[in-house]
Design a protein around this motif. Sequence first.
Motif, PDB file in Angstrom:
ATOM      1  N   ASN A 174       0.794  -1.229   0.000  1.00  0.00           N
ATOM      2  CA  ASN A 174       0.000   0.000   0.000  1.00  0.00           C
ATOM      3  C   ASN A 174       0.822   1.274   0.000  1.00  0.00           C
ATOM      4  OD1 ASN A 174      -2.761  -1.155   0.193  1.00  0.00           O
ATOM      5  ND2 ASN A 174      -1.822  -2.133   1.958  1.00  0.00           N
ATOM      6  N   THR A 175       2.105   1.178  -0.284  1.00  0.00           N
ATOM      7  CA  THR A 175       2.946   2.377  -0.323  1.00  0.00           C
ATOM      8  C   THR A 175       3.818   2.341  -1.573  1.00  0.00           C
ATOM      9  OG1 THR A 175       4.742   1.345   0.928  1.00  0.00           O
ATOM     10  CG2 THR A 175       3.055   2.507   2.202  1.00  0.00           C
ATOM     11  N   PHE A 176       4.703   3.297  -1.652  1.00  0.00           N
ATOM     12  CA  PHE A 176       5.671   3.332  -2.735  1.00  0.00           C
ATOM     13  C   PHE A 176       6.942   3.968  -2.206  1.00  0.00           C
ATOM     14  CE2 PHE A 176       2.903   6.985  -2.934  1.00  0.00           C
ATOM     15  CZ  PHE A 176       3.756   8.055  -3.097  1.00  0.00           C
ATOM     16  N   GLY A 177       8.067   3.593  -2.787  1.00  0.00           N
ATOM     17  CA  GLY A 177       9.331   4.176  -2.356  1.00  0.00           C
ATOM     18  C   GLY A 177      10.438   3.149  -2.289  1.00  0.00           C
ATOM     19  N   ALA A 178      11.465   3.505  -1.559  1.00  0.00           N
ATOM     20  CA  ALA A 178      12.600   2.619  -1.314  1.00  0.00           C
ATOM     21  C   ALA A 178      12.633   2.357   0.184  1.00  0.00           C
ATOM     22  CB  ALA A 178      13.894   3.267  -1.779  1.00  0.00           C
ATOM     23  N   HIS A 179      12.507   1.098   0.561  1.00  0.00           N
ATOM     24  CA  HIS A 179      12.486   0.718   1.970  1.00  0.00           C
ATOM     25  C   HIS A 179      13.534  -0.350   2.222  1.00  0.00           C
ATOM     26  CE1 HIS A 179       8.000   1.744   1.503  1.00  0.00           C
ATOM     27  NE2 HIS A 179       8.603   2.781   2.012  1.00  0.00           N
ATOM     28  N   VAL A 180      14.044  -0.365   3.435  1.00  0.00           N
ATOM     29  CA  VAL A 180      14.936  -1.446   3.837  1.00  0.00           C
ATOM     30  C   VAL A 180      14.380  -2.033   5.123  1.00  0.00           C
ATOM     31  CG1 VAL A 180      16.539   0.002   5.170  1.00  0.00           C
ATOM     32  CG2 VAL A 180      17.341  -2.135   4.187  1.00  0.00           C
ATOM     33  N   GLY A 181      14.445  -3.345   5.225  1.00  0.00           N
ATOM     34  CA  GLY A 181      13.922  -4.008   6.409  1.00  0.00           C
ATOM     35  C   GLY A 181      14.419  -5.435   6.471  1.00  0.00           C
ATOM     36  N   GLY A 182      13.727  -6.256   7.212  1.00  0.00           N
ATOM     37  CA  GLY A 182      14.117  -7.645   7.383  1.00  0.00           C
ATOM     38  C   GLY A 182      14.112  -8.450   6.095  1.00  0.00           C
ATOM     39  N   LEU A 183      13.381  -7.965   5.086  1.00  0.00           N
ATOM     40  CA  LEU A 183      13.310  -8.660   3.802  1.00  0.00           C
ATOM     41  C   LEU A 183      14.344  -8.135   2.812  1.00  0.00           C
ATOM     42  CD1 LEU A 183       9.420  -8.660   3.499  1.00  0.00           C
ATOM     43  CD2 LEU A 183      10.880 -10.539   4.238  1.00  0.00           C
ATOM     44  N   GLY A 184      15.202  -7.219   3.225  1.00  0.00           N
ATOM     45  CA  GLY A 184      16.186  -6.608   2.339  1.00  0.00           C
ATOM     46  C   GLY A 184      15.645  -5.307   1.761  1.00  0.00           C
ATOM     47  N   TRP A 185      16.334  -4.781   0.764  1.00  0.00           N
ATOM     48  CA  TRP A 185      15.905  -3.547   0.116  1.00  0.00           C
ATOM     49  C   TRP A 185      14.690  -3.808  -0.755  1.00  0.00           C
ATOM     50  CZ3 TRP A 185      16.994   1.446   0.609  1.00  0.00           C
ATOM     51  CH2 TRP A 185      18.129   1.797   1.332  1.00  0.00           C
ATOM     52  N   SER A 186      13.776  -2.837  -0.800  1.00  0.00           N
ATOM     53  CA  SER A 186      12.594  -2.931  -1.637  1.00  0.00           C
ATOM     54  C   SER A 186      12.423  -1.609  -2.372  1.00  0.00           C
ATOM     55  CB  SER A 186      11.364  -3.221  -0.778  1.00  0.00           C
ATOM     56  OG  SER A 186      10.212  -3.278  -1.583  1.00  0.00           O
ATOM     57  N   PHE A 187      12.421  -1.675  -3.692  1.00  0.00           N
ATOM     58  CA  PHE A 187      12.159  -0.516  -4.549  1.00  0.00           C
ATOM     59  C   PHE A 187      10.824  -0.819  -5.219  1.00  0.00           C
ATOM     60  CE2 PHE A 187      16.779  -1.268  -4.533  1.00  0.00           C
ATOM     61  CZ  PHE A 187      17.198  -0.107  -3.905  1.00  0.00           C
ATOM     62  N   HIS A 188       9.758  -0.133  -4.785  1.00  0.00           N
ATOM     63  CA  HIS A 188       8.439  -0.552  -5.237  1.00  0.00           C
ATOM     64  C   HIS A 188       7.445   0.585  -5.350  1.00  0.00           C
ATOM     65  CE1 HIS A 188       8.018  -0.361  -0.890  1.00  0.00           C
ATOM     66  NE2 HIS A 188       6.752  -0.167  -1.129  1.00  0.00           N
TER      67      HIS A 188
END
Length: 148
Positions: free
Chosen positions: A96-110
């Motif tokens: 439900n969002t957009f952007g570049a996030h980092v967390g327990g699942l690794g980097w996410s560009f979405h």
Amino acid sequence: MNTTKCNSRVFGYNLGRIIILLVVAGIFAYLLNQGDKIGMLISGILFVALALFSIGAQLSEDKLKVDISGIPVKTIPVADIKNASRVTSSPFFERNTFGAHVGGLGWSFHVGAPNLLITLANGNTYRVSVDDPNAFISALRKQLAPAA
């Protein structure tokens, strides 16, 4: 090495993004009514930036490049990629969002839910939104396969 190329540009409009755009448009309308030119300028620029936000992925002969609205953010050498697969589930904040996030699942560009999972030989993972994940997976696997 096989030389299969693939390109993607995803804008990913979903309900969460539309609500954010409506809120920023409402702020712009309020500031217009109040005659606040600086506030209108800032909220107008913010609206355009949010409306045009996109994730791009370009697979060339030797690297996978990821960009956010045309600005390069990550380049991954194809030789460092161990595996490529589809993302089977995403946490609520990614869907439900957009952007570049980092967390327990690794980097996410979405933009919306990421649908391509890249696993590197060192164990790092990257989740990316692409328009056709199957095409990227196929192209990456052809490049990773030993030359016949």
